[in-house]
Motif scaffolding. Structure first.
Motif, mmCIF file in Angstrom:
data_model
loop_
_atom_site.group_PDB
_atom_site.id
_atom_site.type_symbol
_atom_site.label_atom_id
_atom_site.label_comp_id
_atom_site.label_asym_id
_atom_site.label_seq_id
_atom_site.Cartn_x
_atom_site.Cartn_y
_atom_site.Cartn_z
ATOM 1 N N SER A 115 0.833 -1.195 0.000
ATOM 2 C CA SER A 115 0.000 0.000 0.000
ATOM 3 C C SER A 115 0.869 1.247 0.000
ATOM 4 O O SER A 115 2.038 1.220 0.359
ATOM 5 N N SER A 116 0.275 2.350 -0.408
ATOM 6 C CA SER A 116 0.967 3.632 -0.367
ATOM 7 C C SER A 116 0.236 4.565 0.585
ATOM 8 O O SER A 116 -0.949 4.379 0.868
ATOM 9 N N ILE A 117 0.959 5.547 1.088
ATOM 10 C CA ILE A 117 0.386 6.561 1.974
ATOM 11 C C ILE A 117 0.754 7.918 1.411
ATOM 12 O O ILE A 117 1.905 8.171 1.059
ATOM 13 N N SER A 118 -0.217 8.808 1.329
ATOM 14 C CA SER A 118 0.023 10.187 0.914
ATOM 15 C C SER A 118 -0.913 11.063 1.714
ATOM 16 O O SER A 118 -2.139 10.970 1.561
ATOM 17 N N GLU A 119 -0.364 11.864 2.585
ATOM 18 C CA GLU A 119 -1.220 12.680 3.435
ATOM 19 C C GLU A 119 -0.532 13.967 3.843
ATOM 20 O O GLU A 119 0.678 14.136 3.685
ATOM 21 N N GLN A 120 -1.326 14.839 4.364
ATOM 22 C CA GLN A 120 -0.852 16.140 4.827
ATOM 23 C C GLN A 120 -1.356 16.358 6.239
ATOM 24 O O GLN A 120 -2.447 15.902 6.599
ATOM 25 N N GLY A 121 -0.550 17.020 7.066
ATOM 26 C CA GLY A 121 -0.971 17.265 8.438
ATOM 27 C C GLY A 121 -0.164 18.374 9.062
ATOM 28 O O GLY A 121 0.468 19.177 8.373
ATOM 29 N N LEU A 122 -0.199 18.421 10.383
ATOM 30 C CA LEU A 122 0.496 19.464 11.133
ATOM 31 C C LEU A 122 1.466 18.830 12.117
ATOM 32 O O LEU A 122 1.117 17.869 12.809
ATOM 33 N N LEU A 123 2.672 19.364 12.162
ATOM 34 C CA LEU A 123 3.630 18.967 13.186
ATOM 35 C C LEU A 123 3.160 19.474 14.545
ATOM 36 O O LEU A 123 2.222 20.277 14.622
ATOM 37 N N PRO A 124 3.780 19.033 15.635
ATOM 38 C CA PRO A 124 3.295 19.449 16.954
ATOM 39 C C PRO A 124 3.190 20.955 17.169
ATOM 40 O O PRO A 124 2.332 21.413 17.930
ATOM 41 N N ASP A 125 4.031 21.750 16.481
ATOM 42 C CA ASP A 125 3.941 23.203 16.667
ATOM 43 C C ASP A 125 3.005 23.860 15.667
ATOM 44 O O ASP A 125 2.921 25.083 15.603
ATOM 45 N N GLY A 126 2.284 23.072 14.885
ATOM 46 C CA GLY A 126 1.330 23.617 13.926
ATOM 47 C C GLY A 126 1.880 23.823 12.533
ATOM 48 O O GLY A 126 1.178 24.345 11.656
ATOM 49 N N THR A 127 3.101 23.415 12.290
ATOM 50 C CA THR A 127 3.727 23.569 10.978
ATOM 51 C C THR A 127 3.182 22.526 10.004
ATOM 52 O O THR A 127 3.072 21.345 10.327
ATOM 53 N N LEU A 128 2.872 22.961 8.794
ATOM 54 C CA LEU A 128 2.329 22.081 7.778
ATOM 55 C C LEU A 128 3.393 21.107 7.275
ATOM 56 O O LEU A 128 4.547 21.471 7.076
ATOM 57 N N TYR A 129 2.988 19.861 7.066
ATOM 58 C CA TYR A 129 3.870 18.884 6.429
ATOM 59 C C TYR A 129 3.069 18.070 5.428
ATOM 60 O O TYR A 129 1.845 17.983 5.480
ATOM 61 N N SER A 130 3.782 17.449 4.494
ATOM 62 C CA SER A 130 3.212 16.451 3.589
ATOM 63 C C SER A 130 4.104 15.220 3.631
ATOM 64 O O SER A 130 5.325 15.329 3.799
ATOM 65 N N LEU A 131 3.489 14.079 3.428
ATOM 66 C CA LEU A 131 4.195 12.804 3.584
ATOM 67 C C LEU A 131 3.789 11.856 2.460
ATOM 68 O O LEU A 131 2.616 11.786 2.092
#
Length: 443
Positions: free
Chosen positions: A23-39
């Protein structure tokens, strides 16, 4: 795309390290300090993860190629106002997020550009246990003290020689927009006369602003002084970095740059451009000695000792490399000359870790103007170094062969390669761990 928010609590990860998955994973979220990330974790993940500060959206062909080749990728947004401590901390948070969400990597490589390149060097210097290799691109090899001191030198020469009554403050900037306007006015005034253009050449020499032809990627020939002057003039606003300095001063709480005690005649001779400056003044019918005396007599700028100490420990280097590092730098980067790479290499040599360092250059005008091929070749070279335990050749020809092989294995258009070996240049006003705590403000 799924948006998740990462909680600011320690992660308890039960995933297996580096297991290929159907399977693959592609998502976006927030680091603990609220910084945007994509994975991204691709199908058949190979267990290696590339952490990319400054690529929070993971768009473009570099992340696409990495995923196609089986690499996991996580990118995160960089701070405003050069909050480098936050950016440094978020690299570790990004690794934690990837481990929690996609699996614990066997290998982690850090690679950022510009501010992200500086962050890559800062994190590498801190040597977190999770880091296996680094690819800093076009970011701050001399460290922030040296970098901003040489930018001050160019700004100081421009102001004192062209408009000593200008509202350009250079440091302790309170009005960024007004500072930019004052600088633009000085450049415009200087470029309007032959004498002013000679002064631009002098100012450019102090921070080694490059003159590279955008069409050929080659240094503008010394004989073509008019074109070199035009390159220096166009580059000056980016080279001085007023907006970045203003934000960084706010972040660290004061000014970290100074020029008291600086002999500009000595600095100009050390720049490698004494002859070019002499020629510019001679052809302008201007008095270079008089301008050097003006600089010698001009009131100097002091820094705030606490701010200097903060920046020393935050963004200058010990030279200790616990992992392999391959840097990538354009020869025509107005934001940071290739001399900054020599400053970095000197710090690393002094620490005895030069076996872990390789430095590569791209013959191109502009800041971080790398092709996809050049970026992925640098990353792949470090990945191979980690896997094999030794460096393969990083000569321009060898790197071009690596890029060609990568192109043959993908339908993604990776673009050209322009790897080169630039003329060496000595860094101006170097400052690393050997200088820490030695700054004393002028009375």
């Amino acid at each position: 795309m799924l948006l998740i928010t990462a909680l600011a609590v320690p992660f308890t990860c039960t995933m297996t390290a580096g297991v290929a998955d159907s399977s693959s994973i592609s998502e976006q979220g927030l680091l603990p300090d609220g910084t945007l990330y994509s994975l991204i974790r691709p199908v058949g993940w190979n267990g290696t993860t590339i952490v990319m500060p400054g690529r929070e959206e993971l768009t473009g062909d570099v992340p696409r190629w990495l995923g196609e080749q089986g690499y996991g990728v996580i990118g995160y947004e960089l701070s405003d106002n050069w909050n480098l401590a936050q950016d440094r901390s978020n690299a570790s948070s990004a690794v934690d997020i990837f481990s929690e969400t996609a699996g614990i990597p066997n290998t982690v490589i850090l690679s950022g550009r510009s501010q992200g390149g500086l962050v890559t060097r800062i994190v590498t210097d801190a040597a977190p246990a999770w880091l296996d290799g680094s690819v800093p691109m076009c970011g701050g090899g001399a460290g922030a003290i040296s970098m901003w001191n040489t930018k001050l030198d160019s700004a100081f020469a421009l102001r004192e020689l062209v408009g000593p009554d200008s509202q350009m403050s250079i440091t302790r900037i309170q009005d960024e927009r007004g500072e930019q306007a004052a600088m633009n006015g000085l450049v415009s005034t200087a470029s309007a006369t032959n004498h002013g253009q000679a002064r631009i050449v002098l100012a450019a020499a102090l921070s080694k602003i490059p003159a590279v032809d955008a069409e050929t990627g080659e240094d503008v020939p010394a004989a073509n002084l008019d074109k070199r002057i035009a390159e220096y003039t166009d580059a000056m606003p980016l080279a001085l970095g007023i907006g970045v300095r203003a934000g960084f001063e706010q972040t660290v709480g004061g000014s970290f740059s100074w020029n008291h005690g600086v002999d500009y005649r000595k600095e100009l001779k050390a720049s490698g451009r004494w002859s070019e400056v002499q020629r510019a003044y001679r052809e302008a019918g201007a008095d270079m000695e008089a301008d050097l005396q003006t600089l010698a007599n001009a009131p100097r700028i002091t820094a705030d000792q606490i701010a200097v100490s903060t920046v020393e420990r935050l963004a200058t280097f010990t030279g200790n490399l616990e992992v392999p590092v391959l840097s990538l730098h354009t020869t025509g980067d107005p934001a940071g000359a290739t001399a900054e790479e020599e400053a970095y290499a000197d710090s690393v040599r002094a620490a005895g870790d030069n076996h872990n360092l390789r430095q590569t250059f791209v013959g191109a005008d502009g800041h971080c103007t790398f092709s996809t091929a050049e970026q992925i070749t640098a990353i792949k070279t470090v990945a191979d170094r980690i896997e094999n335990g030794h460096w393969v050749s990083t000569s321009p020809r060898s790197l071009a062969r690596t890029a060609k092989a990568a192109q043959e294995a993908t339908t993604i258009k990776l673009g050209t390669t322009r790897f080169t070996t630039p003329h060496p240049a000595l860094p101006g006003r170097p400052w690393d761990v050997r200088n820490w705590d030695s700054y004393v403000p002028a009375e």
